[in-house]
Design an enzyme around this catalytic site. Sequence first.
Site, PDB file in Angstrom:
ATOM      1  N   PHE A 139       3.852   7.753   1.022  1.00  0.00           N
ATOM      2  CA  PHE A 139       3.696   6.426   1.606  1.00  0.00           C
ATOM      3  C   PHE A 139       4.475   6.310   2.910  1.00  0.00           C
ATOM      4  O   PHE A 139       5.590   6.826   3.033  1.00  0.00           O
ATOM      5  CB  PHE A 139       4.225   5.351   0.644  1.00  0.00           C
ATOM      6  N   ASP A 140       3.872   5.605   3.854  1.00  0.00           N
ATOM      7  CA  ASP A 140       4.622   5.053   4.960  1.00  0.00           C
ATOM      8  C   ASP A 140       5.488   3.932   4.381  1.00  0.00           C
ATOM      9  O   ASP A 140       5.245   3.464   3.264  1.00  0.00           O
ATOM     10  CB  ASP A 140       3.637   4.506   5.998  1.00  0.00           C
ATOM     11  N   LEU A 141       6.489   3.475   5.145  1.00  0.00           N
ATOM     12  CA  LEU A 141       7.362   2.422   4.626  1.00  0.00           C
ATOM     13  C   LEU A 141       7.100   1.069   5.291  1.00  0.00           C
ATOM     14  O   LEU A 141       6.699   0.113   4.623  1.00  0.00           O
ATOM     15  CB  LEU A 141       8.832   2.829   4.765  1.00  0.00           C
TER      16      LEU A 141
END
Length: 228
Positions: free
Chosen positions: A8-10
Amino acid sequence: MAYQWILFDLDDTLFDFPAPRALELALAHYSVTLTPERLADYQTLNQALWQQYNAGDIDAATLKAARFRDLAPLAGVDPLTLNAQFMQQILHCSRPLEGVVDTLRQLQGKVRMGIITNGFADVQRARLEHSGLADCFEWMVISEELGVPKPDPRIFQCALTQMDQVAPADVLMVGDNPQTDVAGAAGVGMDTCWFNSQQWRFSVSAGHIIDQFASLLQVPRVAALLAG
């Protein structure tokens, strides 16, 4: 076959990034008012600097200082001091986006998960800890620490080295940015999911597209994790 890993990106994928509110609070700390004009000027400069950072043209230290070069004199502090105050306010204000907590808890124990972020190390780690979600993830690869930002393939290759002999096609990358997250991950052979929470109406070449985070559970190879 179900995915072996989901990455995941944050920012704007797992957590909001309430920059206007954080900037307002940071400036208020020095008794400075954030006017619409000051906000617009900051956003224009900040966006341009992030584009340069993502392209590898400037480093994190330059970005941190340069984006506050106009506002810091108003506050009577140096740009890095204002940046630190701003990031503290981001930590204070930021929350997981809708559907994130429940979705991650459903996936926890069903698939291995990690994070790849272009954010700054200290605040990204602190936000994850404050959220109570740190136990969902085995690691976080941060561009500031690696010295390479998304979409550079080296940051994704670094992430692949964190996994145990997993084929890129068995990894799903979930993110909101079509270039840094989707194109970057696809460039090393990962499957991709564009989290289009803003419901932008332009075409993105992604393996999957969702506009609600909880819809991630309906992606076939993710649903297979829960069915098992």
